[in-house]
Design an enzyme around this catalytic site. Structure first.
Site, short mmCIF file in Angstrom:
data_model
loop_
_atom_site.label_atom_id
_atom_site.label_comp_id
_atom_site.label_asym_id
_atom_site.label_seq_id
_atom_site.Cartn_x
_atom_site.Cartn_y
_atom_site.Cartn_z
N GLU A 264 130.30 -103.36 -58.14
CA GLU A 264 129.13 -102.94 -57.35
C GLU A 264 127.89 -103.64 -57.90
O GLU A 264 127.71 -103.71 -59.12
CB GLU A 264 128.88 -101.43 -57.42
CG GLU A 264 129.86 -100.55 -56.71
CD GLU A 264 129.46 -99.07 -56.79
OE1 GLU A 264 128.30 -98.79 -57.15
OE2 GLU A 264 130.31 -98.21 -56.51
N GLU A 315 123.81 -95.15 -45.80
CA GLU A 315 124.61 -93.92 -45.61
C GLU A 315 123.67 -92.71 -45.60
O GLU A 315 123.19 -92.28 -46.65
CB GLU A 315 125.65 -93.81 -46.72
CG GLU A 315 126.64 -94.97 -46.73
CD GLU A 315 127.56 -94.95 -47.94
OE1 GLU A 315 128.49 -94.12 -47.95
OE2 GLU A 315 127.32 -95.75 -48.86
N LYS A 318 124.31 -89.37 -47.84
CA LYS A 318 124.61 -89.51 -49.27
C LYS A 318 123.63 -88.67 -50.08
O LYS A 318 122.44 -88.57 -49.77
CB LYS A 318 124.50 -90.97 -49.67
CG LYS A 318 125.20 -91.30 -50.97
CD LYS A 318 125.29 -92.81 -51.16
CE LYS A 318 126.09 -93.14 -52.40
NZ LYS A 318 126.19 -94.60 -52.59
N GLU A 324 119.13 -93.98 -52.64
CA GLU A 324 120.59 -93.90 -52.64
C GLU A 324 121.16 -94.05 -51.22
O GLU A 324 122.29 -94.48 -51.05
CB GLU A 324 121.05 -92.57 -53.24
CG GLU A 324 120.96 -92.49 -54.74
CD GLU A 324 121.93 -93.44 -55.43
OE1 GLU A 324 123.05 -93.63 -54.93
OE2 GLU A 324 121.55 -94.02 -56.46
#
Length: 485
Positions: A264, A315, A318, A324
């Site tokens: 990541e 997203e 999340k 985030e």
């Protein structure tokens, strides 16, 4: 002539192995959102981009089915909550594998099982040995089924597994993790599996903006940060990778080959002062360029680093702060959050909901092919060609006499076309390019390889003719000398 051929013809074997230093890029595909497209549409999207490796965070069967026969490699995951169960017995691991993975292979190219995510630095998960045991059990399952060479077992770590990350050459793992990290690294070395690290210069800059140079964090050509051992780092990501390498070496594995994969890395486009669209665009553009290069790091310049960008989508469900939820390159409707070049030389023309700009969709095929070995027996190659275009079910009209790929009219060229079609359709597994030992996986376009082979054949023929003429001339000269002329 025979000596000449014995020296030159091995070039045929080496040609398909030629690489042009352009590599695919990985992407993380998270699904914590209520506005995301279907996995089938996502698979279509990725076939239109440079991303040829996808990492997911579970074994969602809809995703695994959607990526079947796409030629895209998948890394699937065991959720942290399932690790204790898989660590209990090999039987539990086998049941998990039979239920979650086996129904989808080989049509879906699953290449790695990531056991957990940042498990060792999750304060709520205190049984570190459970992670090691789960990894060992899953590897034993793969070994018993003859799949251990195709599917690897690893686990992604956060940078918090290090006691410190600077200077890179002196980094070690945290003291409390030394026993389990030693065992995990030994397992990875013994099974030829990668060490996976989630590395985010963004967090380092966000938490210490007065101490960390922004351009250094954004992978730019900063003035350079010097390590006491003389290594100079122009970006933080390379320093983080080498810090992991030093920690591995400190455990006593410096003489073992262990690939480091950045599982990541990314930069959010919203959420705080550092999380801007411009910073996200800059970082991910440079990250992709780095992933596509054949570059190592200052400590290991010859070791190419695979990179998985985080993340494919924003997203919206999340947990955590705004940032985030905003690491994605794409919004849920398929529009890009910011402009980043995802085009590639060899992509299909599939579009995603009509949202991706056509200028990005340059025609391509896959980034890896299956070709006929030039030295293979021609009768066997012909039989393989007949199989692929007959019982194998491939559409071979392109290599018919009136087809676009008929020329050059060579059985090896035609067979390479048919073998590659079969290989791509069946998921790019190495066993789908065996063909009784006549197939070879290559990073070179078969059309290019066949053309080069044809040119070399012509070259050999010309040189052989020159050598033959020279031999005749020398013979004539010797005869004349013998006669005293």
């Amino acid at each position: 002539m025979s000596l000449f051929c014995s020296l030159v013809l091995p070039l045929f074997i080496l040609l398909p192995l030629i690489s042009y230093n352009v590599y695919g890029v990985g992407i993380n595909y998270g699904t914590i959102g209520n506005n995301l497209p279907s996995p089938k549409k996502v698979a279509q999207l990725l076939q239109s981009t440079i991303f040829d490796k996808v990492k997911i965070y579970d074994t969602n069967p809809e995703i695994l089915e959607a990526f079947s026969n796409t030629g895209i490699d998948l890394i699937v995951a065991v959720e942290n909550s399932h690790i204790r169960n898989l660590s209990a017995t090999q039987s539990n691991a086998d049941k998990w594998f039979v239920t979650r993975i086996l129904p989808f292979i080989p049509s879906t190219s699953i290449v790695t099982i990531a056991v957990g995510n940042e498990y060792l630095t999750d304060d709520q998960l205190l049984d570190h040995n459970a992670l090691l045991q789960a990894m060992e059990n899953l590897h034993s399952v793969l070994l018993s089924r003859g799949l251990d060479r195709k599917i690897k077992v690893s686990t992604p770590h956060s940078m918090a597994v290090l006691a410190s990350s600077f200077p890179p050459s002196s980094s070690t793992f945290a003291t409390t993790l030394l026993p389990v990290m030693t065992s995990i690294v030994a397992l990875l070395a013994d099974t030829n599996s990668p060490f996976m690290i989630n590395a985010y210069p963004y967090f380092a800059y966000r938490d210490n903006p007065s101490m960390v140079n922004l351009e250094y964090a954004l992978l730019g050509n900063a003035s350079g940060v010097r390590d006491p051992k003389g290594y100079v780092y122009s970006n933080m990501l390379d320093a983080q990778i080498d810090a992991i390498r030093s920690a591995i070496n400190a455990l006593g594995f410096g003489n073992r080959t262990i690939q480091i994969v950045v599982s990541e890395s990314g930069w959010p486009s919203k959420g705080d002062a550092a999380a801007t669209i411009e910073n996200a665009r800059t970082y991910n553009t440079r990250l992709i360029e780095r992933a596509q290069s054949n570059k190592g790091t200052p400590m290991s310049p010859k070791d190419r680093i695979d990179v998985f960008v985080f993340a494919l989508f924003n997203e919206n469900k999340k947990q955590g702060g705004i940032s985030e939820r905003n690491f994605g390159i794409f919004n849920g409707d398929g529009t890009k959050v910011y402009d980043v070049d995802l085009s590639c030389e060899f992509c299909s023309n599939e579009k995603f909901g009509g949202k991706i700009e056509s200028s990005l969709l340059r025609s391509r095929g896959p980034s890896v092919w299956c070709v006929a070995k030039p030295h293979a027996d021609e009768k066997v190659i012909q039989a393989v060609l007949d199989f692929c275009c007959g019982p194998g079910g491939m559409d071979c009209r392109e290599i018919d006499e009136n087809g676009d790929c008929f020329q050059p009219d060579k059985v090896y060229g035609h067979a390479s076309y048919a073998m590659n079609a079969y290989y791509q359709m069946h998921g790019r597994n190495y066993w789908n390019c065996d063909f009784k030992g006549t197939g070879l996986v290559t990073f070179s376009d078969p059309k290019f390889v066949v053309k080069i082979q044809e040119d070399i054949c012509q070259f050999i023929s010309k040189v052989a003719k020159v050598m033959e003429n020279a031999s005749i001339r020398i013979s004539d000269m010797e005869s004349e000398k013998g006669r005293g002329v």
